[in-house]
Design a protein around this motif. Structure first.
Motif, mmCIF file in Angstrom:
data_model
loop_
_atom_site.group_PDB
_atom_site.id
_atom_site.type_symbol
_atom_site.label_atom_id
_atom_site.label_comp_id
_atom_site.label_asym_id
_atom_site.label_seq_id
_atom_site.Cartn_x
_atom_site.Cartn_y
_atom_site.Cartn_z
ATOM 1 N N THR A 8 0.782 -16.992 2.630
ATOM 2 C CA THR A 8 0.813 -16.319 1.332
ATOM 3 C C THR A 8 0.859 -14.818 1.548
ATOM 4 N N VAL A 9 1.675 -14.125 0.788
ATOM 5 C CA VAL A 9 1.771 -12.669 0.875
ATOM 6 C C VAL A 9 1.340 -12.071 -0.448
ATOM 7 N N ILE A 10 0.334 -11.194 -0.373
ATOM 8 C CA ILE A 10 -0.188 -10.504 -1.558
ATOM 9 C C ILE A 10 0.422 -9.110 -1.606
ATOM 10 N N GLY A 11 0.962 -8.735 -2.734
ATOM 11 C CA GLY A 11 1.527 -7.399 -2.860
ATOM 12 C C GLY A 11 0.465 -6.334 -2.646
ATOM 13 N N ALA A 12 0.738 -5.401 -1.764
ATOM 14 C CA ALA A 12 -0.213 -4.326 -1.470
ATOM 15 C C ALA A 12 0.565 -3.095 -1.027
ATOM 16 N N PHE A 29 -4.866 -12.767 8.989
ATOM 17 C CA PHE A 29 -4.374 -11.794 8.028
ATOM 18 C C PHE A 29 -3.507 -10.771 8.750
ATOM 19 N N VAL A 30 -2.406 -10.413 8.128
ATOM 20 C CA VAL A 30 -1.466 -9.457 8.710
ATOM 21 C C VAL A 30 -1.135 -8.418 7.646
ATOM 22 N N LEU A 31 -1.236 -7.145 8.015
ATOM 23 C CA LEU A 31 -0.933 -6.060 7.077
ATOM 24 C C LEU A 31 0.372 -5.388 7.480
ATOM 25 N N SER A 32 1.293 -5.331 6.542
ATOM 26 C CA SER A 32 2.562 -4.654 6.782
ATOM 27 C C SER A 32 2.375 -3.139 6.708
ATOM 28 N N ALA A 33 2.783 -2.431 7.752
ATOM 29 C CA ALA A 33 2.744 -0.972 7.727
ATOM 30 C C ALA A 33 3.917 -0.399 6.948
ATOM 31 N N ALA A 34 4.831 -1.263 6.516
ATOM 32 C CA ALA A 34 6.000 -0.838 5.748
ATOM 33 C C ALA A 34 5.817 -1.060 4.259
ATOM 34 N N GLY A 35 4.603 -1.448 3.836
ATOM 35 C CA GLY A 35 4.340 -1.640 2.414
ATOM 36 C C GLY A 35 4.747 -2.991 1.875
ATOM 37 N N ASP A 36 4.998 -3.969 2.768
ATOM 38 C CA ASP A 36 5.466 -5.279 2.321
ATOM 39 C C ASP A 36 4.341 -6.266 2.046
ATOM 40 N N GLY A 37 3.089 -5.803 2.074
ATOM 41 C CA GLY A 37 2.008 -6.642 1.607
ATOM 42 C C GLY A 37 1.040 -7.101 2.675
ATOM 43 N N LEU A 38 0.030 -7.848 2.190
ATOM 44 C CA LEU A 38 -1.003 -8.435 3.025
ATOM 45 C C LEU A 38 -0.747 -9.932 3.086
ATOM 46 N N GLN A 39 -0.596 -10.444 4.301
ATOM 47 C CA GLN A 39 -0.251 -11.840 4.525
ATOM 48 C C GLN A 39 -1.478 -12.628 4.967
ATOM 49 N N ARG A 40 -1.649 -13.833 4.434
ATOM 50 C CA ARG A 40 -2.709 -14.741 4.870
ATOM 51 C C ARG A 40 -2.087 -16.051 5.311
#
Length: 334
Positions: free
Chosen positions: A56-60, A320-331
């Motif tokens: 799941t990717v949460i917009g962030a 959990f993975v955080l995109s440094a390009a603004g593409d969201g927080l992934q679980r």
């Protein structure tokens, strides 16, 4: 195949640069030694995303820096460094608690809360979102918490130790930079290891005595450092495409394993004994079992773009993975 180093061979192959860095020649006004350096390694840039990220990717869109697992929470630093967002690890889609801070760029867990550091300040964030801030004597780059000690690596090549009241108690210099700090405990002994990216170097430090142990090369472009529950120190080296493991006091290199996709983000799942490694150049995260002392791949998944930061929920094992390009927080559930 990984490089398999027996203990005698590791002692010979691991390049011991210095024992006690005080003899490194003249330094600058901050006490940094006059030594050969490399350009500090950054994450390799991502390719365009070709696979749909798993889970799941949460917009962030406002997030993009450090990501840390807490006690049932996941915390991330805003792209501008001016706030920390704390998510529910079980339900990250719920709106996070956003804590305003001075500019920060590194984050670590502190009991039920977190500690963050930046160019001017150290910030302790409690579980209820309240924050206590203190000025730093030197610009902070990295932070670790061990009991009552807060250990801060700085741009000026110093390791600072602060107490629970955020008062500085120790200051150990002699590095070019201190980009990461990790603490291990074994046999009743505390071992502190720091990473200096400008020298691609890992070194043991004893702040109470100001002593520095043998310093070992971590290839030509070490980027990140974490520890595992065996007391090993694990380094991702994007420039050389390697994962390296160090152990012992004095440190020796235990393994050097190829990871070609630009390894950078590191997170360790102690319950399942898995090391998760993000490959920023190919937008992928891989899992390695280290129980035999040598990495063995145990799966992976497609990630959000530019996965510079990763964390593992210690309870559920979710990654959990955080995109440094603004593409969201992934679980990704495990």
């Amino acid at each position: 195949m990984p490089a398999r180093l027996s203990t005698p061979l590791a002692l010979a192959a691991a390049f011991v640069l210095v024992v006690g860095l005080a003899g490194c020649g003249s330094g600058d006004r901050h006490g940094r030694p006059d030594v050969p350096t490399v350009v500090p390694q950054m994450p390799l840039p991502a390719q365009s995303t070709t696979a749909t990220p798993d889970g799941t990717v949460i917009g962030a869109p406002t997030l993009g820096r450090a990501l840390v697992a807490g006690h049932g929470t996941i915390a991330a630093v805003a792209a501008d460094g001016r706030s920390v967002s704390v998510f529910d690890a079980a339900d990250p889609a719920r709106p996070p608690r956003v804590v305003a801070t001075p500019e920060v760029r590194a984050l670590t867990r502190d009991g039920d809360g977190f500690v963050a550091v930046g160019p001017d300040s150290v910030v302790r964030i409690a579980a209820d979102g309240t924050a206590a801030t203190a000025r730093l004597a030197r610009p902070g780059l990295a932070v670790a918490v061990d009991g009552d000690d807060i250990l801060i690596g700085t741009e000026h090549g110093h390791l600072l130790v602060l107490d629970r009241a955020l008062h500085q108690t120790e200051d150990v210099g002699g590095f070019v930079r201190v980009d990461a700090v990790v603490v291990a405990h074994h046999d009743g002994h505390r071992q502190i290891v720091v990473l200096d990216k400008a020298q691609s170097l890992v070194t043991t430090v004893d702040p109470s005595s100001g002593g520095r142990g043998a310093a070992l090369r971590a290839g030509n472009g070490a980027g990140t450092l974490i520890g595992d529950h065996y007391g090993r120190f694990l380094v991702a080296n994007p420039r050389d495409g390697q994962l390296l493991g160090f152990y012992g006091d004095p440190l020796i290199m235990k393994f050097r394993f190829p990871v070609p996709g630009g390894p950078y983000g590191l997170a360790y799942d102690e319950r399942r004994n898995l090391l998760w490694v993000s490959e920023t150049a190919v937008n992928r995260v891989r899992a390695f079992d280290l129980s035999t002392g040598e990495p063995r791949e145990r799966g992976g998944f497609a990630s959000v773009r530019q996965p510079d930061s990763i964390a593992v929920d210690p309870e559920s094992g979710a990654v959990f993975v955080l995109s440094a390009a603004g593409d969201g927080l992934q679980r990704v559930a495990r």
